[in-house]
Design a protein around this motif. Structure first.
Motif, PDB file in Angstrom:
ATOM      1  N   LEU A   1      -0.620  12.537   1.036  1.00  0.00           N
ATOM      2  CA  LEU A   1      -1.974  12.673   0.500  1.00  0.00           C
ATOM      3  C   LEU A   1      -2.979  12.709   1.648  1.00  0.00           C
ATOM      4  CD1 LEU A   1      -1.605   9.950  -2.283  1.00  0.00           C
ATOM      5  CD2 LEU A   1      -1.726  12.419  -2.689  1.00  0.00           C
ATOM      6  N   PRO A   2      -2.938  13.743   2.473  1.00  0.00           N
ATOM      7  CA  PRO A   2      -3.835  13.775   3.633  1.00  0.00           C
ATOM      8  C   PRO A   2      -5.305  13.807   3.222  1.00  0.00           C
ATOM      9  CG  PRO A   2      -2.813  15.920   3.278  1.00  0.00           C
ATOM     10  CD  PRO A   2      -2.112  14.965   2.366  1.00  0.00           C
TER      11      PRO A   2
ATOM     12  N   LEU B   1     -12.617   8.489   0.138  1.00  0.00           N
ATOM     13  CA  LEU B   1     -11.593   9.254   0.843  1.00  0.00           C
ATOM     14  C   LEU B   1     -11.042  10.295  -0.122  1.00  0.00           C
ATOM     15  CD1 LEU B   1      -9.763   6.356   2.711  1.00  0.00           C
ATOM     16  CD2 LEU B   1     -11.713   7.723   3.466  1.00  0.00           C
ATOM     17  N   ILE B   2     -11.281  11.553   0.184  1.00  0.00           N
ATOM     18  CA  ILE B   2     -10.896  12.663  -0.695  1.00  0.00           C
ATOM     19  C   ILE B   2      -9.618  13.269  -0.160  1.00  0.00           C
ATOM     20  CG2 ILE B   2     -11.653  14.863  -1.683  1.00  0.00           C
ATOM     21  CD1 ILE B   2     -14.575  13.836  -0.903  1.00  0.00           C
ATOM     22  N   CYS B   3      -8.577  13.248  -0.980  1.00  0.00           N
ATOM     23  CA  CYS B   3      -7.246  13.616  -0.521  1.00  0.00           C
ATOM     24  C   CYS B   3      -6.692  14.782  -1.324  1.00  0.00           C
ATOM     25  CB  CYS B   3      -6.287  12.429  -0.665  1.00  0.00           C
ATOM     26  SG  CYS B   3      -6.909  10.879   0.022  1.00  0.00           S
ATOM     27  N   GLY B   4      -5.887  15.606  -0.648  1.00  0.00           N
ATOM     28  CA  GLY B   4      -5.150  16.667  -1.313  1.00  0.00           C
ATOM     29  C   GLY B   4      -3.690  16.275  -1.442  1.00  0.00           C
TER      30      GLY B   4
ATOM     31  N   LEU C   1       0.815  -1.205   0.000  1.00  0.00           N
ATOM     32  CA  LEU C   1       0.000   0.000   0.000  1.00  0.00           C
ATOM     33  C   LEU C   1       0.854   1.262   0.000  1.00  0.00           C
ATOM     34  CD1 LEU C   1      -3.059   0.450   0.057  1.00  0.00           C
ATOM     35  CD2 LEU C   1      -2.884   0.768   2.529  1.00  0.00           C
ATOM     36  N   ALA C   2       1.958   1.251   0.759  1.00  0.00           N
ATOM     37  CA  ALA C   2       2.827   2.436   0.818  1.00  0.00           C
ATOM     38  C   ALA C   2       3.381   2.757  -0.556  1.00  0.00           C
ATOM     39  CB  ALA C   2       3.956   2.198   1.810  1.00  0.00           C
ATOM     40  N   ALA C   3       3.803   1.746  -1.305  1.00  0.00           N
ATOM     41  CA  ALA C   3       4.340   1.971  -2.646  1.00  0.00           C
ATOM     42  C   ALA C   3       3.268   2.512  -3.582  1.00  0.00           C
ATOM     43  CB  ALA C   3       4.920   0.681  -3.201  1.00  0.00           C
TER      44      ALA C   3
ATOM     45  N   GLN D   1      -6.556   2.838   8.824  1.00  0.00           N
ATOM     46  CA  GLN D   1      -5.257   2.393   8.309  1.00  0.00           C
ATOM     47  C   GLN D   1      -4.987   3.011   6.940  1.00  0.00           C
ATOM     48  OE1 GLN D   1      -4.716  -1.873   8.196  1.00  0.00           O
ATOM     49  NE2 GLN D   1      -2.964  -1.734   6.848  1.00  0.00           N
ATOM     50  N   LEU D   2      -6.002   3.069   6.105  1.00  0.00           N
ATOM     51  CA  LEU D   2      -5.846   3.694   4.795  1.00  0.00           C
ATOM     52  C   LEU D   2      -5.574   5.189   4.931  1.00  0.00           C
ATOM     53  CD1 LEU D   2      -8.738   1.933   2.862  1.00  0.00           C
ATOM     54  CD2 LEU D   2      -6.287   1.522   2.588  1.00  0.00           C
ATOM     55  N   GLU D   3      -6.282   5.842   5.835  1.00  0.00           N
ATOM     56  CA  GLU D   3      -6.079   7.280   6.036  1.00  0.00           C
ATOM     57  C   GLU D   3      -4.651   7.571   6.494  1.00  0.00           C
ATOM     58  OE1 GLU D   3     -10.572   8.767   7.198  1.00  0.00           O
ATOM     59  OE2 GLU D   3      -9.272   7.998   8.780  1.00  0.00           O
ATOM     60  N   THR D   4      -4.121   6.746   7.373  1.00  0.00           N
ATOM     61  CA  THR D   4      -2.752   6.921   7.844  1.00  0.00           C
ATOM     62  C   THR D   4      -1.756   6.725   6.708  1.00  0.00           C
ATOM     63  OG1 THR D   4      -3.308   6.223  10.084  1.00  0.00           O
ATOM     64  CG2 THR D   4      -1.005   6.068   9.440  1.00  0.00           C
TER      65      THR D   4
END
Length: 210
Positions: free
Chosen positions: A187-188, A205-208, A132-134, A177-180
Motif C-alpha cells: 500500500l505505497p 496518508l493516501i495509499c494505492g 501494524l504489519a498484520a 514508520q507508518l509509510e514504510t
C-alpha cells in the motif's frame, strides 16, 4: 491514582473501545471533534459514485454518513458493540436497503472477503493496533487492485506531549514508520495531506493498492 488520572485513564479506554452509555457519549464527541479530518479523509478517496467503500473503526459514524453519499455500498467495521448498536439505530434505512453492511471485527482480522472493496478510510485507529504489519496486510487483502486507502492520524509528536495519551497505552508511531509499513504491505503512499484539527496537526496518508 488521583481523580484526574482515573478520569483520563477511563477516557483513554473509551477512545480505544467505546462501551456503554459513556461510549455513546464518546461516539458523539468524536463526530464533532474529528469532523474536519474525517471529511477530508473521505474526500481524499476521490469516490465517483459506484464504488464499494469501507470505514474501519467508524466510531461515531460520521465517516459512514459521508461514504453513503458517495459510494454504492458501504461496509462499516468496528470492534465496539456499542458503536455498532448506535450505527444500527442511526442507519436503519440504509441497512434495510442493503446499502450499508455492519461488521464486528478488528483491523487485524477484517470480516471482509478478498478484494471486496474499492476504497477504505480509517482515522484515529492505529494508536490501538499492536501488530501494524498484520493490520495493513488485512487492508491490502480486502482492497481491490487499483483501490485506494486513506489512513488518518494525529501528529505523533504533538500527541506525545499529552500525558493522558502517553500514560495510557496509545501507540504513537512516527509518520515515516507508518509509510514504510504501508509500503511493505503493498500500500505505497501516493499522497500526504496535512491539516490542523483544533490546533493539533493531523496527517492523511493516501495509499494505492499494488
Amino acid at each position: 491514582m488521583g481523580l484526574r488520572e482515573r478520569f483520563q485513564a477511563g477516557l483513554a479506554r473509551q477512545l480505544g473501545h467505546p462501551s456503554g452509555l459513556r461510549g455513546r457519549v464518546v461516539g458523539a464527541m468524536l463526530n464533532r471533534r474529528n469532523r474536519e479530518a474525517v471529511v477530508r479523509a473521505v474526500a481524499a478517496l476521490g469516490l465517483t459514485g459506484g464504488e464499494r467503500a469501507a470505514d474501519i473503526g467508524f466510531g461515531g459514524g460520521l465517516g459512514l454518513t459521508l461514504l453513503l453519499r458517495e459510494a454504492s455500498v458501504v461496509h462499516g467495521v468496528d470492534i465496539s458493540t456499542t458503536m455498532l448498536d448506535r450505527a444500527r439505530g442511526t442507519f436503519h434505512r440504509e441497512l434495510a436497503a442493503g446499502r450499508l453492511v455492519l461488521h464486528e471485527g478488528s483491523m487485524t482480522a477484517l470480516p471482509l472477503e478478498d478484494a471486496s472493496v474499492d476504497a477504505i478510510v480509517s482515522t484515529n485507529t492505529v494508536y490501538f493496533v499492536e501488530d501494524l504489519a498484520a493490520a495493513f496486510a488485512e487492508v491490502a487483502r480486502v482492497l481491490a487492485p487499483g483501490g485506494r486507502f486513506v489512513l488518518g492520524i494525529g501528529d505523533p509528536e504533538l500527541m506525545a506531549k499529552s500525558r493522558m495519551l502517553a500514560d495510557n497505552g496509545f501507540r504513537l508511531r512516527p509518520v515515516p514508520q507508518l509509510e514504510t509499513a504501508l509500503a511493505t504491505a503493498g500500500l505505497p503512499v501516493t499522497g500526504h495531506e496535512r491539516l490542523s484539527q483544533r490546533g493539533l496537526g493531523f496527517h492523511l496518508l493516501i495509499c494505492g493498492r499494488n
